[in-house]
Motif scaffolding. Structure first.
Motif, PDB file in Angstrom:
ATOM      1  N   ALA A   1       0.672  -1.217   0.251  1.00  0.00           N
ATOM      2  CA  ALA A   1       0.161  -0.320  -0.373  1.00  0.00           C
ATOM      3  C   ALA A   1       0.457   1.072  -0.004  1.00  0.00           C
ATOM      4  CB  ALA A   1      -1.162  -0.184   1.177  1.00  0.00           C
ATOM      5  N   MET A   2       1.549   1.077   0.438  1.00  0.00           N
ATOM      6  CA  MET A   2       2.784   2.557   0.835  1.00  0.00           C
ATOM      7  C   MET A   2       3.509   2.693  -0.105  1.00  0.00           C
ATOM      8  SD  MET A   2       4.429   5.419   2.967  1.00  0.00           S
ATOM      9  CE  MET A   2       3.806   4.092   4.239  1.00  0.00           C
ATOM     10  N   SER A   3       4.273   1.345  -1.223  1.00  0.00           N
ATOM     11  CA  SER A   3       4.430   1.324  -2.472  1.00  0.00           C
ATOM     12  C   SER A   3       3.455   2.099  -3.256  1.00  0.00           C
ATOM     13  CB  SER A   3       5.249  -0.223  -2.805  1.00  0.00           C
ATOM     14  OG  SER A   3       5.760   0.378  -3.903  1.00  0.00           O
ATOM     15  N   LYS A   4       2.346   2.076  -3.830  1.00  0.00           N
ATOM     16  CA  LYS A   4       1.365   2.104  -4.326  1.00  0.00           C
ATOM     17  C   LYS A   4       1.527   4.002  -4.089  1.00  0.00           C
ATOM     18  CE  LYS A   4      -3.554   1.490  -5.734  1.00  0.00           C
ATOM     19  NZ  LYS A   4      -4.724   0.576  -5.659  1.00  0.00           N
ATOM     20  N   GLY A   5       1.143   4.549  -2.784  1.00  0.00           N
ATOM     21  CA  GLY A   5       0.704   5.891  -2.805  1.00  0.00           C
ATOM     22  C   GLY A   5       2.096   6.194  -3.319  1.00  0.00           C
ATOM     23  N   VAL A   6       2.859   5.671  -2.912  1.00  0.00           N
ATOM     24  CA  VAL A   6       4.888   6.609  -4.175  1.00  0.00           C
ATOM     25  C   VAL A   6       4.368   6.824  -4.628  1.00  0.00           C
ATOM     26  CG1 VAL A   6       7.103   6.354  -4.066  1.00  0.00           C
ATOM     27  CG2 VAL A   6       5.951   6.270  -0.835  1.00  0.00           C
ATOM     28  N   GLN A   7       4.517   5.820  -5.359  1.00  0.00           N
ATOM     29  CA  GLN A   7       3.976   5.997  -6.646  1.00  0.00           C
ATOM     30  C   GLN A   7       3.366   6.663  -7.311  1.00  0.00           C
ATOM     31  OE1 GLN A   7       3.013   1.385  -8.484  1.00  0.00           O
ATOM     32  NE2 GLN A   7       5.263   0.793  -8.441  1.00  0.00           N
ATOM     33  N   ALA A   8       2.311   6.993  -6.976  1.00  0.00           N
ATOM     34  CA  ALA A   8       1.199   7.909  -7.318  1.00  0.00           C
ATOM     35  C   ALA A   8       1.454   9.261  -6.845  1.00  0.00           C
ATOM     36  CB  ALA A   8      -0.780   7.465  -6.250  1.00  0.00           C
ATOM     37  N   LEU A   9       2.417   9.700  -5.884  1.00  0.00           N
ATOM     38  CA  LEU A   9       3.072  10.842  -5.519  1.00  0.00           C
ATOM     39  C   LEU A   9       3.867  11.006  -6.475  1.00  0.00           C
ATOM     40  CD1 LEU A   9       3.089  10.333  -1.787  1.00  0.00           C
ATOM     41  CD2 LEU A   9       1.700  12.334  -2.819  1.00  0.00           C
ATOM     42  N   ALA A  10       4.691  10.246  -7.249  1.00  0.00           N
ATOM     43  CA  ALA A  10       5.452  10.179  -8.280  1.00  0.00           C
ATOM     44  C   ALA A  10       5.034  10.905  -9.511  1.00  0.00           C
ATOM     45  CB  ALA A  10       6.874   9.323  -7.882  1.00  0.00           C
ATOM     46  N   LEU A  11       3.375  10.294  -9.568  1.00  0.00           N
ATOM     47  CA  LEU A  11       3.591  10.743 -10.829  1.00  0.00           C
ATOM     48  C   LEU A  11       2.743  11.567 -11.164  1.00  0.00           C
ATOM     49  CD1 LEU A  11       1.886   7.324 -12.008  1.00  0.00           C
ATOM     50  CD2 LEU A  11       3.388   8.276 -13.195  1.00  0.00           C
ATOM     51  N   GLU A  12       1.584  12.187  -9.753  1.00  0.00           N
ATOM     52  CA  GLU A  12       1.180  12.912  -9.370  1.00  0.00           C
ATOM     53  C   GLU A  12       2.089  14.458  -9.732  1.00  0.00           C
ATOM     54  OE1 GLU A  12      -1.281  16.293  -9.833  1.00  0.00           O
ATOM     55  OE2 GLU A  12      -2.544  14.100  -9.802  1.00  0.00           O
ATOM     56  N   THR A  13       3.488  14.081  -8.901  1.00  0.00           N
ATOM     57  CA  THR A  13       4.207  15.009  -9.630  1.00  0.00           C
ATOM     58  C   THR A  13       5.276  15.847 -10.606  1.00  0.00           C
ATOM     59  OG1 THR A  13       5.298  15.078  -6.702  1.00  0.00           O
ATOM     60  CG2 THR A  13       7.152  15.731  -7.975  1.00  0.00           C
ATOM     61  N   GLN A  14       5.009  14.413 -11.147  1.00  0.00           N
ATOM     62  CA  GLN A  14       6.080  14.644 -12.740  1.00  0.00           C
ATOM     63  C   GLN A  14       5.019  15.568 -13.821  1.00  0.00           C
ATOM     64  OE1 GLN A  14       5.777  10.779 -14.559  1.00  0.00           O
ATOM     65  NE2 GLN A  14       7.314  11.936 -16.597  1.00  0.00           N
TER      66      GLN A  14
END
Length: 109
Positions: free
Chosen positions: A24-37
């Motif tokens: 769940a944490m990994s999925k959230g970090v990936q979503a944050l990275a995409l959002e930041t990009q």
């Protein structure tokens, strides 16, 4: 032998809970990275468009207007982005905690 089996079962359950939380944490970090990009890309495009408009300005008044509009829009976009990121971090934290709810519930009884 029963105690060893119980310890092994508890160890497996704890590992499963930890893995679910990490997923769940990994999925959230990936979503944050995409959002930041995405935000960075939009900010660069907006900044480039403002620079083109600023260079095309025929008067000082128009240049000041373009710059003011850009600064106002950039600020509003930044505040909106930080609000969105804050909500994403809260959701990520809640999702990564969910697997532990059952474990902590056992101790509360």
């Amino acid at each position: 032998m029963t105690n060893f089996d119980e310890v092994q079962k508890v160890g497996k359950e704890n590992m499963d809970v930890a893995m679910a939380s990490m997923a769940a944490m990994s999925k959230g970090v990936q979503a944050l990275a995409l959002e930041t990009q995405d935000y960075s890309k939009k900010a660069m495009e907006t900044g480039s468009a403002a620079m083109e408009e600023l260079l095309a300005a025929k008067s000082l008044d128009k240049a000041v207007e373009v710059q003011s509009d850009y600064v106002k829009g950039a600020y509003e976009a930044f505040v909106g982005q930080m609000t969105k990121v804050n909500e994403m971090v809260i959701d990520m934290t809640k999702e990564s905690y969910k697997p532990y709810e059952g474990v902590f519930g056992k101790f509360a009884k």
